[in-house]
Design a protein around this motif. Structure first.
Motif, PDB file in Angstrom:
ATOM      1  N   THR A  34       0.845  -1.191   0.000  1.00  0.00           N
ATOM      2  CA  THR A  34       0.000   0.000   0.000  1.00  0.00           C
ATOM      3  C   THR A  34       0.885   1.248   0.000  1.00  0.00           C
ATOM      4  N   HIS A  35       0.304   2.328  -0.472  1.00  0.00           N
ATOM      5  CA  HIS A  35       1.013   3.607  -0.419  1.00  0.00           C
ATOM      6  C   HIS A  35      -0.017   4.728  -0.368  1.00  0.00           C
ATOM      7  N   THR A  36       0.284   5.742   0.423  1.00  0.00           N
ATOM      8  CA  THR A  36      -0.591   6.899   0.558  1.00  0.00           C
ATOM      9  C   THR A  36       0.182   8.169   0.224  1.00  0.00           C
ATOM     10  N   THR A  37      -0.433   9.019  -0.572  1.00  0.00           N
ATOM     11  CA  THR A  37       0.145  10.318  -0.901  1.00  0.00           C
ATOM     12  C   THR A  37      -0.809  11.402  -0.410  1.00  0.00           C
ATOM     13  N   GLU A  38      -0.351  12.224   0.499  1.00  0.00           N
ATOM     14  CA  GLU A  38      -1.173  13.351   0.932  1.00  0.00           C
ATOM     15  C   GLU A  38      -1.254  14.381  -0.193  1.00  0.00           C
ATOM     16  N   TRP A  39      -2.436  14.976  -0.334  1.00  0.00           N
ATOM     17  CA  TRP A  39      -2.608  15.979  -1.368  1.00  0.00           C
ATOM     18  C   TRP A  39      -1.742  17.202  -1.065  1.00  0.00           C
ATOM     19  N   PRO A  40      -1.008  17.713  -2.040  1.00  0.00           N
ATOM     20  CA  PRO A  40      -0.362  19.015  -1.846  1.00  0.00           C
ATOM     21  C   PRO A  40      -1.412  20.044  -1.463  1.00  0.00           C
ATOM     22  N   SER A  41      -1.095  20.890  -0.481  1.00  0.00           N
ATOM     23  CA  SER A  41      -2.119  21.775   0.079  1.00  0.00           C
ATOM     24  C   SER A  41      -2.749  22.685  -0.970  1.00  0.00           C
ATOM     25  N   GLU A  42      -1.951  23.182  -1.912  1.00  0.00           N
ATOM     26  CA  GLU A  42      -2.507  24.065  -2.935  1.00  0.00           C
ATOM     27  C   GLU A  42      -3.481  23.315  -3.839  1.00  0.00           C
ATOM     28  N   LEU A  43      -3.122  22.090  -4.229  1.00  0.00           N
ATOM     29  CA  LEU A  43      -4.008  21.303  -5.084  1.00  0.00           C
ATOM     30  C   LEU A  43      -5.265  20.908  -4.330  1.00  0.00           C
ATOM     31  N   LYS A  44      -5.114  20.543  -3.057  1.00  0.00           N
ATOM     32  CA  LYS A  44      -6.288  20.187  -2.254  1.00  0.00           C
ATOM     33  C   LYS A  44      -7.270  21.349  -2.200  1.00  0.00           C
ATOM     34  N   GLY A  45      -6.748  22.559  -2.019  1.00  0.00           N
ATOM     35  CA  GLY A  45      -7.621  23.723  -1.985  1.00  0.00           C
ATOM     36  C   GLY A  45      -8.358  23.928  -3.299  1.00  0.00           C
ATOM     37  N   LYS A  46      -7.667  23.702  -4.408  1.00  0.00           N
ATOM     38  CA  LYS A  46      -8.309  23.855  -5.718  1.00  0.00           C
ATOM     39  C   LYS A  46      -9.383  22.792  -5.938  1.00  0.00           C
ATOM     40  N   ILE A  47      -9.128  21.561  -5.452  1.00  0.00           N
ATOM     41  CA  ILE A  47     -10.143  20.506  -5.571  1.00  0.00           C
ATOM     42  C   ILE A  47     -11.376  20.889  -4.759  1.00  0.00           C
ATOM     43  N   GLN A  48     -11.161  21.362  -3.532  1.00  0.00           N
ATOM     44  CA  GLN A  48     -12.293  21.758  -2.684  1.00  0.00           C
ATOM     45  C   GLN A  48     -13.104  22.861  -3.337  1.00  0.00           C
ATOM     46  N   GLN A  49     -12.439  23.807  -3.986  1.00  0.00           N
ATOM     47  CA  GLN A  49     -13.157  24.880  -4.674  1.00  0.00           C
ATOM     48  C   GLN A  49     -14.001  24.331  -5.821  1.00  0.00           C
ATOM     49  N   LEU A  50     -13.470  23.335  -6.520  1.00  0.00           N
ATOM     50  CA  LEU A  50     -14.212  22.752  -7.648  1.00  0.00           C
ATOM     51  C   LEU A  50     -15.440  21.972  -7.193  1.00  0.00           C
ATOM     52  N   CYS A  51     -15.457  21.573  -5.929  1.00  0.00           N
ATOM     53  CA  CYS A  51     -16.606  20.817  -5.433  1.00  0.00           C
ATOM     54  C   CYS A  51     -17.843  21.691  -5.259  1.00  0.00           C
ATOM     55  N   GLN A  52     -17.666  23.006  -5.374  1.00  0.00           N
ATOM     56  CA  GLN A  52     -18.787  23.937  -5.311  1.00  0.00           C
ATOM     57  C   GLN A  52     -18.775  24.793  -6.571  1.00  0.00           C
ATOM     58  N   SER A  53     -19.936  25.295  -6.943  1.00  0.00           N
ATOM     59  CA  SER A  53     -20.030  26.156  -8.117  1.00  0.00           C
ATOM     60  C   SER A  53     -19.210  27.423  -7.908  1.00  0.00           C
ATOM     61  N   GLY A  54     -18.612  27.917  -8.995  1.00  0.00           N
ATOM     62  CA  GLY A  54     -17.807  29.130  -8.904  1.00  0.00           C
ATOM     63  C   GLY A  54     -17.488  29.660 -10.285  1.00  0.00           C
ATOM     64  N   ASN A  55     -16.731  30.730 -10.306  1.00  0.00           N
ATOM     65  CA  ASN A  55     -16.378  31.373 -11.567  1.00  0.00           C
ATOM     66  C   ASN A  55     -15.272  30.600 -12.293  1.00  0.00           C
ATOM     67  N   ASP A  56     -15.334  30.639 -13.620  1.00  0.00           N
ATOM     68  CA  ASP A  56     -14.255  30.116 -14.459  1.00  0.00           C
ATOM     69  C   ASP A  56     -13.976  28.641 -14.181  1.00  0.00           C
ATOM     70  N   GLU A  57     -15.032  27.879 -13.989  1.00  0.00           N
ATOM     71  CA  GLU A  57     -14.866  26.481 -13.584  1.00  0.00           C
ATOM     72  C   GLU A  57     -14.191  25.627 -14.650  1.00  0.00           C
ATOM     73  N   ILE A  58     -14.489  25.884 -15.910  1.00  0.00           N
ATOM     74  CA  ILE A  58     -13.917  25.043 -16.961  1.00  0.00           C
ATOM     75  C   ILE A  58     -12.398  25.189 -16.996  1.00  0.00           C
ATOM     76  N   ARG A  59     -11.904  26.414 -16.866  1.00  0.00           N
ATOM     77  CA  ARG A  59     -10.461  26.605 -16.842  1.00  0.00           C
ATOM     78  C   ARG A  59      -9.844  25.934 -15.614  1.00  0.00           C
ATOM     79  N   ARG A  60     -10.493  26.089 -14.459  1.00  0.00           N
ATOM     80  CA  ARG A  60      -9.953  25.492 -13.236  1.00  0.00           C
ATOM     81  C   ARG A  60      -9.993  23.964 -13.320  1.00  0.00           C
ATOM     82  N   LEU A  61     -11.046  23.431 -13.910  1.00  0.00           N
ATOM     83  CA  LEU A  61     -11.133  21.992 -14.115  1.00  0.00           C
ATOM     84  C   LEU A  61     -10.012  21.504 -15.024  1.00  0.00           C
ATOM     85  N   ALA A  62      -9.734  22.260 -16.076  1.00  0.00           N
ATOM     86  CA  ALA A  62      -8.674  21.881 -17.016  1.00  0.00           C
ATOM     87  C   ALA A  62      -7.304  21.871 -16.349  1.00  0.00           C
ATOM     88  N   GLU A  63      -7.150  22.653 -15.301  1.00  0.00           N
ATOM     89  CA  GLU A  63      -5.886  22.690 -14.562  1.00  0.00           C
ATOM     90  C   GLU A  63      -5.803  21.554 -13.541  1.00  0.00           C
TER      91      GLU A  63
END
Length: 368
Positions: A34-63
């Motif tokens: 088994t192996h576990t990788t903790e999410w990089p804090s910046e990426l985790k924050g971006k994922i959390q933002q994508l879980c709710q509606s917001g501006n410019d979602e398609i660009r953020r999703l593409a990133e």
């Protein structure tokens, strides 16, 4: 030689990416590494933002989509080193992806983490996008793990329930010899998600280790009944849910008028909510149940396990380790199993669980 699969799982809690190398050659899966990788804090924050509606979602999703895939690929590579395996020895990766939307009442679910990049960077065939085929057949697309639970944890004599407590909790109600009997399974409501959020807000810790904060004071019965007024809890199965409903905004609305309660009382009440919803689901849909086995992160929460015992005093309560499978790795193993089902052209869903019109082979294949 038995075939080796890798399961990749990142759940609603967004705590980490879990990977498991699994061999299937007997009644129980053999966990190789088994192996576990903790999410990089910046990426985790971006994922959390994508879980709710917001501006410019398609660009953020593409990133975010390829960024998740790159973390997934590195996780697999680290896993292979631990296991002493080469990419050529792995038949396929079963990648759950990261759910950023799950709205089954609209026929919509989305898990991201580009499987093309994952296949390219690991040199291993990837099976991904498991939920949408079930949803195309009229199902909820979730939960999917009950099919694995049935295959691995069914008893010939005992009525069992397997409870998966991740960010969201779900139950698999397994009658004896349930290859011939219908299995009931559905999301019961929040698991660790709200407790984790409250810990992060009040004590700046990612989660309530061992349920320490929830053990400091009794729960508040009035707040508990307020939380239980959520209509989702009264919906009939099949049903599934996620961050779209149980999120900080939902909790804030429920806490209006309870400003006098201490943070630990609120934490205890959120813990009791998870236990009560699981117990109510079993009471309603599996009254014959004699044995309950918990997996997921909730199995490590001592206070939650104590509350489950109080809610179900006449049932044997343990974790899936009692059945030979580490509770921390059940979901990752399940997606390795779902990948195998796909490669063998076998169904991965249970229509009685998801509400789909029939059995379906789940997932799309992305060759190495």
């Amino acid at each position: 030689m038995s075939e080796i699969y890798v399961g990749l799982m990142s759940g609603t809690s967004l705590d980490a990416m879990d990977a498991a190398a699994v061999r299937f050659d007997g009644p129980l899966p053999v966990l190789l590494a088994t192996h576990t990788t903790e999410w990089p804090s910046e990426l985790k924050g971006k994922i959390q933002q994508l879980c709710q509606s917001g501006n410019d979602e398609i660009r953020r999703l593409a990133e975010v989509d390829p960024a998740i895939a790159r973390v997934s690929a590195q996780t697999v590579k680290s896993l292979l080193v631990k296991a002493g395996l080469t990419a050529e020895q792995v038949t396929a990766i079963g990648s759950h992806g990261q759910t950023i939307r799950h709205i089954p009442e609209l026929g919509y679910t989305l898990q991201i983490g580009d499987p093309n990049i994952l296949a390219e960077q690991t040199g291993i065939t990837v099976v991904a996008d498991f939920r949408r085929r079930d949803m195309a057949a009229g199902g909820q697309g979730a939960p999917l793990v009950p099919a694995f639970h049935r295959a691995v944890f069914t008893s010939e004599t005992a009525h069992r329930v397997v409870v998966n407590i991740g960010g969201i909790s779900n139950v698999s109600i397994l009658p004896p010899g349930s290859e011939q009997s219908p299995v009931t399974g559905f999301d019961t409501g929040p698991g660790n998600l709200l407790m984790d959020y409250w810990c992060q807000q009040q004590w700046n810790t990612p989660y309530d280790k061992d349920g320490f904060h929830a053990s400091q004071e009794p729960h508040d019965p009035i707040l508990l009944e307020t939380l239980l007024s959520e209509p989702f809890f009264r919906l009939p199965a099949p049903k599934s849910t996620g961050r779209e409903l149980f999120n900080p905004a939902w909790l804030s609305s429920m806490l209006e008028g309870f400003s006098g309660l201490s943070p630990t009382t609120i934490q205890a009440t959120l813990c009791r909510l998870t236990a009560r919803c699981v117990a109510d689901a079993i009471k309603q849909h599996g009254p014959e149940t004699g044995e309950v086995f918990v997996c997921g992160g909730g199995a490590n929460n001592k206070t939650l396990m104590t509350m489950l015992r109080k809610e179900m005093p006449n049932k044997r309560l343990g974790s899936t380790s009692d059945l030979g499978v580490d509770p921390q790795w059940v979901e990752a193993i399940a997606f390795a199993w779902l990948a195998q089902q796909n490669i063998l052209n076998l169904p991965g869903n249970l229509p009685d669980v998801t509400g789909a019109s029939g059995l379906r082979v789940l997932g799309g294949v992305y060759p190495a």
